[in-house]
Scaffold this motif. Structure first.
Motif, PDB file in Angstrom:
ATOM      1  N   SER A 255     -16.099  -3.460   5.823  1.00 25.06           N
ATOM      2  CA  SER A 255     -14.670  -3.285   5.578  1.00 25.06           C
ATOM      3  C   SER A 255     -14.466  -2.572   4.263  1.00 25.06           C
ATOM      4  N   LEU A 256     -13.317  -1.895   4.147  1.00 18.37           N
ATOM      5  CA  LEU A 256     -13.004  -1.195   2.904  1.00 18.37           C
ATOM      6  C   LEU A 256     -11.556  -1.456   2.498  1.00 18.37           C
ATOM      7  N   ALA A 257     -11.283  -1.184   1.255  1.00 14.64           N
ATOM      8  CA  ALA A 257      -9.926  -1.239   0.719  1.00 14.64           C
ATOM      9  C   ALA A 257      -9.740  -0.085  -0.242  1.00 14.64           C
ATOM     10  N   PHE A 258      -8.573   0.542  -0.172  1.00 13.50           N
ATOM     11  CA  PHE A 258      -8.207   1.639  -1.059  1.00 13.50           C
ATOM     12  C   PHE A 258      -6.791   1.358  -1.519  1.00 13.50           C
ATOM     13  N   ALA A 259      -6.569   1.368  -2.837  1.00 14.33           N
ATOM     14  CA  ALA A 259      -5.266   0.961  -3.362  1.00 14.33           C
ATOM     15  C   ALA A 259      -4.933   1.734  -4.630  1.00 14.33           C
ATOM     16  N   TYR A 260      -3.651   1.721  -4.974  1.00 11.96           N
ATOM     17  CA  TYR A 260      -3.206   2.297  -6.239  1.00 11.96           C
ATOM     18  C   TYR A 260      -2.418   1.247  -7.003  1.00 11.96           C
ATOM     19  N   GLU A 261      -2.340   1.419  -8.323  1.00 10.77           N
ATOM     20  CA  GLU A 261      -1.667   0.442  -9.172  1.00 10.77           C
ATOM     21  C   GLU A 261      -0.300   0.977  -9.596  1.00 10.77           C
ATOM     22  N   HIS A 262       0.713   0.591  -8.845  1.00 13.17           N
ATOM     23  CA  HIS A 262       2.099   0.909  -9.188  1.00 13.17           C
ATOM     24  C   HIS A 262       2.975  -0.116  -8.509  1.00 13.17           C
ATOM     25  N   GLY A 263       3.963  -0.637  -9.226  1.00  8.42           N
ATOM     26  CA  GLY A 263       4.693  -1.800  -8.742  1.00  8.42           C
ATOM     27  C   GLY A 263       6.117  -1.588  -8.303  1.00  8.42           C
ATOM     28  N   SER A 264       6.478  -0.418  -7.778  1.00 13.52           N
ATOM     29  CA  SER A 264       7.856  -0.233  -7.332  1.00 13.52           C
ATOM     30  C   SER A 264       8.134  -1.080  -6.090  1.00 13.52           C
ATOM     31  N   THR A 265       9.405  -1.440  -5.912  1.00 15.75           N
ATOM     32  CA  THR A 265       9.801  -2.291  -4.805  1.00 15.75           C
ATOM     33  C   THR A 265       9.867  -1.502  -3.502  1.00 15.75           C
ATOM     34  N   HIS A 266       9.303  -2.044  -2.450  1.00 17.33           N
ATOM     35  CA  HIS A 266       9.352  -1.411  -1.141  1.00 17.33           C
ATOM     36  C   HIS A 266      10.808  -1.300  -0.664  1.00 17.33           C
ATOM     37  N   PRO A 267      11.247  -0.139  -0.151  1.00 14.97           N
ATOM     38  CA  PRO A 267      10.494   1.068   0.213  1.00 14.97           C
ATOM     39  C   PRO A 267      10.617   2.200  -0.812  1.00 14.97           C
ATOM     40  N   ASP A 268      10.876   1.894  -2.071  1.00 13.70           N
ATOM     41  CA  ASP A 268      11.075   2.916  -3.099  1.00 13.70           C
ATOM     42  C   ASP A 268       9.719   3.410  -3.595  1.00 13.70           C
ATOM     43  N   ALA A 269       9.107   4.321  -2.839  1.00 12.28           N
ATOM     44  CA  ALA A 269       7.725   4.735  -3.092  1.00 12.28           C
ATOM     45  C   ALA A 269       7.641   5.803  -4.168  1.00 12.28           C
ATOM     46  N   PHE A 270       6.717   5.630  -5.106  1.00 10.20           N
ATOM     47  CA  PHE A 270       6.338   6.662  -6.065  1.00 10.20           C
ATOM     48  C   PHE A 270       5.026   7.317  -5.645  1.00 10.20           C
ATOM     49  N   LEU A 271       4.215   6.604  -4.854  1.00 12.77           N
ATOM     50  CA  LEU A 271       3.022   7.137  -4.210  1.00 12.77           C
ATOM     51  C   LEU A 271       3.027   6.655  -2.765  1.00 12.77           C
ATOM     52  N   GLU A 272       2.271   7.347  -1.894  1.00 17.01           N
ATOM     53  CA  GLU A 272       2.198   6.922  -0.507  1.00 17.01           C
ATOM     54  C   GLU A 272       0.905   7.406   0.123  1.00 17.01           C
ATOM     55  N   PHE A 273       0.512   6.738   1.193  1.00 10.99           N
ATOM     56  CA  PHE A 273      -0.618   7.168   2.009  1.00 10.99           C
ATOM     57  C   PHE A 273      -0.067   7.970   3.186  1.00 10.99           C
ATOM     58  N   SER A 274      -0.649   9.134   3.458  1.00 11.29           N
ATOM     59  CA  SER A 274      -0.276   9.936   4.608  1.00 11.29           C
ATOM     60  C   SER A 274      -1.450   9.965   5.579  1.00 11.29           C
TER      61      SER A 274
END
Length: 209
Positions: free
Chosen positions: A107-126
């Motif tokens: 299994s794997l995990a990939f994440a970024y460290e930013h704490g904005s409230t969903h759905p106010d995204a500053f980063l996203e996975f496409s």
């Protein structure tokens, strides 16, 4: 650290943080220009791509949200959502901040460290039709005209990437252990002190009663 072959004026530095016995790697980027060039945002939005990976060997994939607000309990709660084949085919984008995937054997995990409230995204996975995932900037990652000088380089958020044997339960265990014991150099900030917070109770009473 190295310079770009096609543009030696630009230097990219990658910072790695590792912990003995942990499968989680923490990293970030810094980009600088010897001549002091600047970042641009001529169309008013970010177009940075930080990293990408293939999930072809991982048939089970999930988005893990940490900042979804639930009005019923007036608090933030963790949510997991299964990513389906149609999501990849449609090029779905999602906020995360954690992408988890498993083949059962690993299994794997990939994440970024930013704490904005969903759905106010500053980063996203496409997602991509070939079962890939690209981590992109959405907004607020830099300003138009930001300097790239050696004294003020562009610095990315921190990212987390890990792979472990077994199912997603093993990945979740190793990921939580890294956050608790290794992410911060200040170990005292991670001690599980017991405290009581009445904020949610007070807010619910204010608006409901």
């Amino acid at each position: 650290r190295g310079v770009f072959k096609t543009d030696p004026d630009l230097t990219l530095t990658v910072f790695f943080q590792i912990a003995e016995g942990s499968p989680i790697l923490r990293f970030r980027y810094a980009l600088e220009s010897a001549s002091g060039r600047k970042l641009t945002k001529s169309r008013g939005r970010d177009f940075l791509e930080y990293a990408g990976l293939s999930l072809k060997g991982f048939p089970e994939a999930r988005e893990v949200r940490l900042s979804e607000f639930h009005e019923l309990t007036h608090t933030f709660a963790l949510q997991e959502r299964t990513l389906r084949e149609g999501d990849f085919a449609a090029g779905l984008a999602f906020m995360g901040p954690i992408l988890a995937a498993s083949s059962g054997a690993r299994s794997l995990a990939f994440a970024y460290e930013h704490g904005s409230t969903h759905p106010d995204a500053f980063l996203e996975f496409s997602l991509t039709p070939d079962r890939g995932a690209v981590l992109r900037a959405v907004k607020g990652n830099h300003l138009d005209g930001d300097s790239l000088s050696p004294l003020s380089p562009f610095e990315s958020p921190w990212f987390l990437l890990g792979q472990t044997a077994g199912g997603l339960g093993n990945m979740a265990r190793d990921f939580r252990t890294f956050i608790l014991r290794h992410q911060s150099p200040n170990a005292e900030s991670r001690r599980p002190y017991i405290f009581y917070n009445t904020w949610c109770f007070q807010e619910r009473n204010k608006w409901w009663n």
